[in-house]
Write a protein that holds these residues in place. Structure first.
Motif, PDB file in Angstrom:
ATOM      1  N   ILE A 151       2.214  38.099   1.746  1.00 25.37           N
ATOM      2  CA  ILE A 151       1.514  37.666   2.945  1.00 25.37           C
ATOM      3  C   ILE A 151       1.488  36.044   3.305  1.00 25.37           C
ATOM      4  N   SER A 152       1.338  35.430   2.190  1.00 27.77           N
ATOM      5  CA  SER A 152       1.421  33.814   2.498  1.00 27.77           C
ATOM      6  C   SER A 152       2.769  33.293   2.678  1.00 27.77           C
ATOM      7  N   LEU A 153       3.774  34.282   2.170  1.00 29.38           N
ATOM      8  CA  LEU A 153       5.238  33.521   2.620  1.00 29.38           C
ATOM      9  C   LEU A 153       5.398  33.689   3.920  1.00 29.38           C
ATOM     10  N   GLN A 154       4.672  34.635   4.941  1.00 32.43           N
ATOM     11  CA  GLN A 154       4.952  34.744   6.156  1.00 32.43           C
ATOM     12  C   GLN A 154       4.333  33.223   7.105  1.00 32.43           C
ATOM     13  N   ASN A 155       3.463  32.578   6.039  1.00 31.60           N
ATOM     14  CA  ASN A 155       3.052  31.199   6.639  1.00 31.60           C
ATOM     15  C   ASN A 155       2.292  31.224   8.300  1.00 31.60           C
ATOM     16  N   LEU A 156       1.204  32.195   8.177  1.00 33.00           N
ATOM     17  CA  LEU A 156       0.923  32.507   9.565  1.00 33.00           C
ATOM     18  C   LEU A 156      -0.439  31.806   9.759  1.00 33.00           C
ATOM     19  N   GLU A 157      -0.856  31.638  10.949  1.00 35.67           N
ATOM     20  CA  GLU A 157      -2.165  30.814  11.289  1.00 35.67           C
ATOM     21  C   GLU A 157      -3.297  31.812  11.350  1.00 35.67           C
ATOM     22  N   LYS A 158      -2.895  33.036  11.791  1.00 42.72           N
ATOM     23  CA  LYS A 158      -4.058  33.949  11.838  1.00 42.72           C
ATOM     24  C   LYS A 158      -4.381  34.749  10.742  1.00 42.72           C
ATOM     25  N   ILE A 159      -3.640  34.902   9.897  1.00 41.01           N
ATOM     26  CA  ILE A 159      -3.955  35.447   8.327  1.00 41.01           C
ATOM     27  C   ILE A 159      -3.576  34.550   7.093  1.00 41.01           C
ATOM     28  N   GLN A 160      -4.494  34.128   6.506  1.00 42.04           N
ATOM     29  CA  GLN A 160      -4.365  33.381   5.553  1.00 42.04           C
ATOM     30  C   GLN A 160      -4.865  33.821   4.103  1.00 42.04           C
ATOM     31  N   VAL A 161      -4.105  33.597   3.100  1.00 44.16           N
ATOM     32  CA  VAL A 161      -4.431  33.997   1.796  1.00 44.16           C
ATOM     33  C   VAL A 161      -5.377  33.043   1.222  1.00 44.16           C
ATOM     34  N   ASP A 162      -6.583  33.400   0.788  1.00 46.30           N
ATOM     35  CA  ASP A 162      -7.417  32.402   0.078  1.00 46.30           C
ATOM     36  C   ASP A 162      -7.392  32.326  -1.429  1.00 46.30           C
ATOM     37  N   ARG A 163      -6.993  31.109  -1.861  1.00 52.16           N
ATOM     38  CA  ARG A 163      -6.555  31.009  -3.384  1.00 52.16           C
ATOM     39  C   ARG A 163      -7.610  29.994  -3.817  1.00 52.16           C
ATOM     40  N   PRO A 164      -8.621  30.270  -4.172  1.00 57.14           N
ATOM     41  CA  PRO A 164      -9.912  29.344  -4.701  1.00 57.14           C
ATOM     42  C   PRO A 164      -9.217  28.937  -6.108  1.00 57.14           C
ATOM     43  N   SER A 165      -8.512  29.362  -7.060  1.00 61.57           N
ATOM     44  CA  SER A 165      -8.193  28.896  -8.047  1.00 61.57           C
ATOM     45  C   SER A 165      -6.867  29.242  -8.680  1.00 61.57           C
ATOM     46  N   SER A 166      -6.356  28.765  -9.767  1.00 60.23           N
ATOM     47  CA  SER A 166      -4.822  29.347 -10.065  1.00 60.23           C
ATOM     48  C   SER A 166      -5.299  30.653 -10.919  1.00 60.23           C
ATOM     49  N   TRP A 167      -6.547  30.983 -11.277  1.00 57.69           N
ATOM     50  CA  TRP A 167      -6.938  31.925 -12.291  1.00 57.69           C
ATOM     51  C   TRP A 167      -7.323  33.039 -11.263  1.00 57.69           C
ATOM     52  N   THR A 168      -6.499  33.765 -10.281  1.00 58.41           N
ATOM     53  CA  THR A 168      -6.812  34.897  -9.659  1.00 58.41           C
ATOM     54  C   THR A 168      -6.470  36.200 -10.611  1.00 58.41           C
ATOM     55  N   THR A 169      -7.187  37.164 -10.228  1.00 62.09           N
ATOM     56  CA  THR A 169      -6.681  38.629 -10.959  1.00 62.09           C
ATOM     57  C   THR A 169      -6.446  39.478 -10.040  1.00 62.09           C
ATOM     58  N   ASN A 170      -7.326  40.476  -9.796  1.00 62.36           N
ATOM     59  CA  ASN A 170      -6.878  41.733  -9.210  1.00 62.36           C
ATOM     60  C   ASN A 170      -7.537  41.867  -7.715  1.00 62.36           C
ATOM     61  N   MET A 171      -7.688  40.701  -7.090  1.00 61.06           N
ATOM     62  CA  MET A 171      -8.341  40.557  -5.768  1.00 61.06           C
ATOM     63  C   MET A 171      -7.553  39.851  -4.979  1.00 61.06           C
ATOM     64  N   VAL A 172      -7.421  40.078  -3.880  1.00 62.54           N
ATOM     65  CA  VAL A 172      -6.728  39.169  -2.366  1.00 62.54           C
ATOM     66  C   VAL A 172      -7.716  38.827  -1.326  1.00 62.54           C
ATOM     67  N   LEU A 173      -8.083  37.650  -1.267  1.00 60.79           N
ATOM     68  CA  LEU A 173      -9.020  37.578  -0.348  1.00 60.79           C
ATOM     69  C   LEU A 173      -8.176  36.873   0.964  1.00 60.79           C
ATOM     70  N   LEU A 174      -8.312  37.294   2.218  1.00 61.01           N
ATOM     71  CA  LEU A 174      -7.846  37.029   3.464  1.00 61.01           C
ATOM     72  C   LEU A 174      -8.528  36.492   4.366  1.00 61.01           C
ATOM     73  N   ASN A 175      -8.242  35.071   4.796  1.00 57.09           N
ATOM     74  CA  ASN A 175      -9.131  34.397   5.913  1.00 57.09           C
ATOM     75  C   ASN A 175      -8.497  34.737   7.227  1.00 57.09           C
ATOM     76  N   PHE A 176      -9.422  34.881   8.280  1.00 57.74           N
ATOM     77  CA  PHE A 176      -9.102  34.993   9.585  1.00 57.74           C
ATOM     78  C   PHE A 176      -9.690  33.862  10.441  1.00 57.74           C
ATOM     79  N   PRO A 177      -9.001  32.658  10.375  1.00 57.13           N
ATOM     80  CA  PRO A 177      -9.515  31.432  11.258  1.00 57.13           C
ATOM     81  C   PRO A 177      -9.683  31.582  12.633  1.00 57.13           C
ATOM     82  N   ASP A 178      -8.802  32.406  13.283  1.00 58.02           N
ATOM     83  CA  ASP A 178      -8.637  32.453  14.814  1.00 58.02           C
ATOM     84  C   ASP A 178      -9.763  33.757  15.100  1.00 58.02           C
TER      85      ASP A 178
END
Ligand code: PLP
Length: 362
Positions: A268-295
């Motif tokens: 998802i982050s490779l697509q470099n989008l404005e509407k859907i963004q991956v939230d990476r709060p730290s480098s220690w992420t595990t089995n979850m992916v948080l997605l942000n929708f700023p629009d």
């Protein structure tokens, strides 16, 4: 249908069902269920604690631990303002245990500012104030997106707590994910913590239950609390049998979920989008992916709805009907959780679906 709402949706594996079918049982309130006792022995070893107890849920595990640490009146726990204990357990520690909660702010990586934590410790010299009876940590941190707390940080919190003679409880619902993330044994992450509660029913796939770990005398008191909360179960070896498989087998495949999560988040982050963004709060992420929708024109509700729909054109283009369930965190945030029932093919299907939705948006 691919269900990424939570790792709690995992169903018992065939091996678990076989173990449940064949489990030797007895009355566990008399402490005569050999399978429960075996699970507890294994869990104590796994957590690096003297003793362990099988409880109905993570919520009960946390509540029992708070009750034991705060055994006398007038006590308070220091707990993260985004923690499960503070946020998602109905205030059980005040409702049922008579314990006050004082919130400590949580940074995006799931940690506390140690200065703030230290300032919030009551020094026990003022009759206006309760006593600080316990500090609670959470690893991995759920609301922060399944981020793992590193050992250095835990050690520092425990050192601070010890200097005030205050115990530390770890809400380790997903402590295995944290351990796998750092490539270290679970017991190492817990070595300075006085107690821990760990879920068997999430990423580890068991149908029911959690285990609490601590010293022998601590666990004796936890057993009393479990009973008064209605958690004294009888032939619970049926459930503990699945818990044993969770510890012996399922802990070894957690890394796969982390790989799948990172595959999804990078796709998802490779697509470099404005509407859907991956939230990476730290480098220690595990089995979850948080997605942000700023629009706000394409918010989390719209995304969730779209993931569940399949248009005729889409069916033709993709040659499949892919439906995906994710969980809503807020107006601008959703959570995707990778778990044992999501295979690599499923992850690829989710990526295909989201990529299709992204093209549509453009
Ligand atoms: C799920 C969870 C719990 C509670 O577990 P239940 O078995 O659902 O009661 C506690 N803490 C954290 C961090 C959790 O994610």
């Amino acid at each position: 249908m691919i269900d990424l709402r939570s790792d709690t949706v995992t169903k018992p594996t065939p091996l678990m069902r076989k173990a449940m079918f064949e489990a030797e049982v007895g009355d566990d309130v008399y402490r005569e269920d050999p399978t429960v006792l075996e699970l507890e022995r294994k869990a104590a070893e796994f957590l690096g604690k003297e003793a362990a107890l099988f409880v109905t849920s993570g919520t009960m595990g946390n509540l029992c631990c708070v009750m034991v640490h705060c055994w006398t009146r007038g006590q308070e726990i220091l707990v993260g303002d985004k923690s499960h204990i503070y946020f998602y357990e109905q205030g059980g520690v005040s409702q049922l245990a008579g314990v006050h909660s004082r919130a400590v702010s949580t940074k995006p990586d799931g940690t506390f500012d140690l200065k703030e934590l230290q300032e919030k410790i009551r020094k026990g010299d003022d009759a206006h104030q309760p006593y600080t009876g316990l500090i609670c940590l959470e690893n991995t941190h759920n609301v922060c997106g399944g981020v793992a707390l590193p050992l250095d940080y835990i050690t520092e919190v425990c050192r601070l707590a010890k200097s005030y003679n205050i115990p530390v409880h770890m809400d380790g619902a997903r402590i295995v994910n944290a351990a796998v993330c750092f490539g270290r044994p679970v017991k190492e992450l817990l070595k300075d913590c006085d107690s821990v509660s760990m879920c068997l029913s999430k990423g580890l796939g068991a149908p029911v239950g959690s285990v609490v770990g601590g010293s022998k005398s601590f666990i004796e008191k936890v057993l009393r609390c479990r009973k008064v909360l209605g958690g004294g179960m009888r032939q619970s070896g049926i459930l503990a049998a699945a818990g044993i498989v969770a510890l012996d087998v399922m802990t070894k495949r957690i890394e796969e979920d982390h790989r799948h999560a990172s595959l999804l988040s990078s796709a998802i982050s490779l697509q470099n989008l404005e509407k859907i963004q991956v939230d990476r709060p730290s480098s220690w992420t595990t089995n979850m992916v948080l997605l942000n929708f700023p629009d706000s024109n394409f918010n989390s509700n719209k995304f969730i709805q779209r993931l569940m729909e399949v248009s005729d054109q889409e069916k033709k283009d993709l040659g499949a009907e892919i439906r995906v369930k994710v969980s809503r965190r807020s107006e601008d945030k959703v959570r995707c959780v990778l778990h044992a029932d999501v295979l690599l093919d499923d992850v690829n299907a989710v990526i295909t679906k989201i990529t299709y939705i992204i093209k549509e948006l453009e």
